[in-house]
Scaffold this motif. Structure first.
Motif, PDB file in Angstrom:
ATOM      1  N   ASN A  64      -7.894 -25.429  35.584  1.00 36.14           N
ATOM      2  CA  ASN A  64      -6.508 -25.872  35.782  1.00 36.14           C
ATOM      3  C   ASN A  64      -5.919 -26.363  34.468  1.00 36.14           C
ATOM      4  OD1 ASN A  64      -6.487 -25.252  38.484  1.00 36.14           O
ATOM      5  ND2 ASN A  64      -6.903 -27.332  39.175  1.00 36.14           N
ATOM      6  N   PHE A  65      -6.679 -27.153  33.734  1.00 35.96           N
ATOM      7  CA  PHE A  65      -6.199 -27.729  32.487  1.00 35.96           C
ATOM      8  C   PHE A  65      -5.928 -26.657  31.441  1.00 35.96           C
ATOM      9  CE2 PHE A  65      -6.466 -29.747  28.371  1.00 35.96           C
ATOM     10  CZ  PHE A  65      -5.849 -30.971  28.547  1.00 35.96           C
ATOM     11  N   HIS A  66      -6.922 -25.791  31.217  1.00 38.39           N
ATOM     12  CA  HIS A  66      -6.843 -24.840  30.106  1.00 38.39           C
ATOM     13  C   HIS A  66      -6.137 -23.530  30.465  1.00 38.39           C
ATOM     14  CE1 HIS A  66      -9.177 -27.183  27.295  1.00 38.39           C
ATOM     15  NE2 HIS A  66     -10.114 -27.375  28.210  1.00 38.39           N
ATOM     16  N   ARG A  67      -6.377 -23.000  31.650  1.00 41.20           N
ATOM     17  CA  ARG A  67      -5.849 -21.672  31.991  1.00 41.20           C
ATOM     18  C   ARG A  67      -4.509 -21.727  32.716  1.00 41.20           C
ATOM     19  NH1 ARG A  67      -8.585 -17.100  35.846  1.00 41.20           N
ATOM     20  NH2 ARG A  67      -7.022 -15.509  35.420  1.00 41.20           N
ATOM     21  N   PHE A  68      -4.398 -22.676  33.663  1.00 37.99           N
ATOM     22  CA  PHE A  68      -3.218 -22.691  34.517  1.00 37.99           C
ATOM     23  C   PHE A  68      -2.192 -23.754  34.139  1.00 37.99           C
ATOM     24  CE2 PHE A  68      -6.743 -21.123  37.285  1.00 37.99           C
ATOM     25  CZ  PHE A  68      -6.313 -19.805  37.360  1.00 37.99           C
ATOM     26  N   GLY A  69      -2.526 -24.639  33.202  1.00 33.53           N
ATOM     27  CA  GLY A  69      -1.592 -25.683  32.780  1.00 33.53           C
ATOM     28  C   GLY A  69      -1.331 -26.737  33.844  1.00 33.53           C
ATOM     29  N   ILE A  70      -2.239 -26.862  34.807  1.00 36.33           N
ATOM     30  CA  ILE A  70      -2.124 -27.883  35.857  1.00 36.33           C
ATOM     31  C   ILE A  70      -2.936 -29.078  35.397  1.00 36.33           C
ATOM     32  CG2 ILE A  70      -2.593 -28.464  38.264  1.00 36.33           C
ATOM     33  CD1 ILE A  70      -2.486 -25.402  38.833  1.00 36.33           C
ATOM     34  N   ARG A  71      -2.244 -30.168  35.066  1.00 35.84           N
ATOM     35  CA  ARG A  71      -2.913 -31.324  34.486  1.00 35.84           C
ATOM     36  C   ARG A  71      -2.511 -32.592  35.225  1.00 35.84           C
ATOM     37  NH1 ARG A  71      -2.079 -29.443  28.185  1.00 35.84           N
ATOM     38  NH2 ARG A  71      -3.338 -27.573  28.450  1.00 35.84           N
ATOM     39  N   ASP A  77      -7.977 -33.492  26.756  1.00 36.77           N
ATOM     40  CA  ASP A  77      -8.303 -32.143  26.314  1.00 36.77           C
ATOM     41  C   ASP A  77      -9.762 -32.086  25.871  1.00 36.77           C
ATOM     42  OD1 ASP A  77      -8.041 -29.509  25.556  1.00 36.77           O
ATOM     43  OD2 ASP A  77      -6.737 -29.896  23.846  1.00 36.77           O
TER      44      ASP A  77
END
Length: 128
Positions: A64-71, A77
């Motif tokens: 979610n953090f790296h691929r989908f931008g869901i943070r 990071d």
């Protein structure tokens, strides 16, 4: 007491002591540490299926953090799991490392903060 008996007792003590601290044997070199909040989006994969293993939730958080931008607010990071290939290695790395105490249950069943230590051959996870 014979010298051989003393050496055997010391060796037994040393092996027993090491068996209570397996992470110290398997950690390798510390590469990176990050903190993340495992929120509702992290408990479901991209097909909407509820995740049932701690490593799946932690891996989904990094995807979610790296691929989908869901943070989640406060997610930090990391460079290591920015790589899809390294995220694919996560299950094996967690099996080589450890998840502290009841953290596995909490990761799967709660929204919680985790501190993740990434070593060259393992991952150690603590719930904050």
């Amino acid at each position: 007491m014979k010298l051989s008996s003393i050496l055997l007792a010391l060796a037994t003590f040393a092996v027993a002591g090491l068996s209570f601290n397996p992470p110290a044997l398997a950690q390798g070199r510390l590469l990176e540490v990050y903190v993340a909040y495992l929120g509702p989006d992290d408990h479901y994969n991209s097909r909407g299926t509820r995740l049932s293993e701690p490593w799946q939730v932690v891996r989904q958080d990094r995807a979610n953090f790296h691929r989908f931008g869901i943070r989640d607010r406060g997610d930090e990071d990391d460079r290591f799991f920015a790589s899809a290939a390294n995220r694919a290695r996560m299950e094996r790395m967690i099996l080589n490392g450890y998840i502290e105490g009841d953290a596995g249950w909490r990761i799967v069943n709660d929204n919680c903060w985790v501190r993740v230590e990434i070593y060259s051959d393992s991952v150690h996870i603590k719930v904050k």
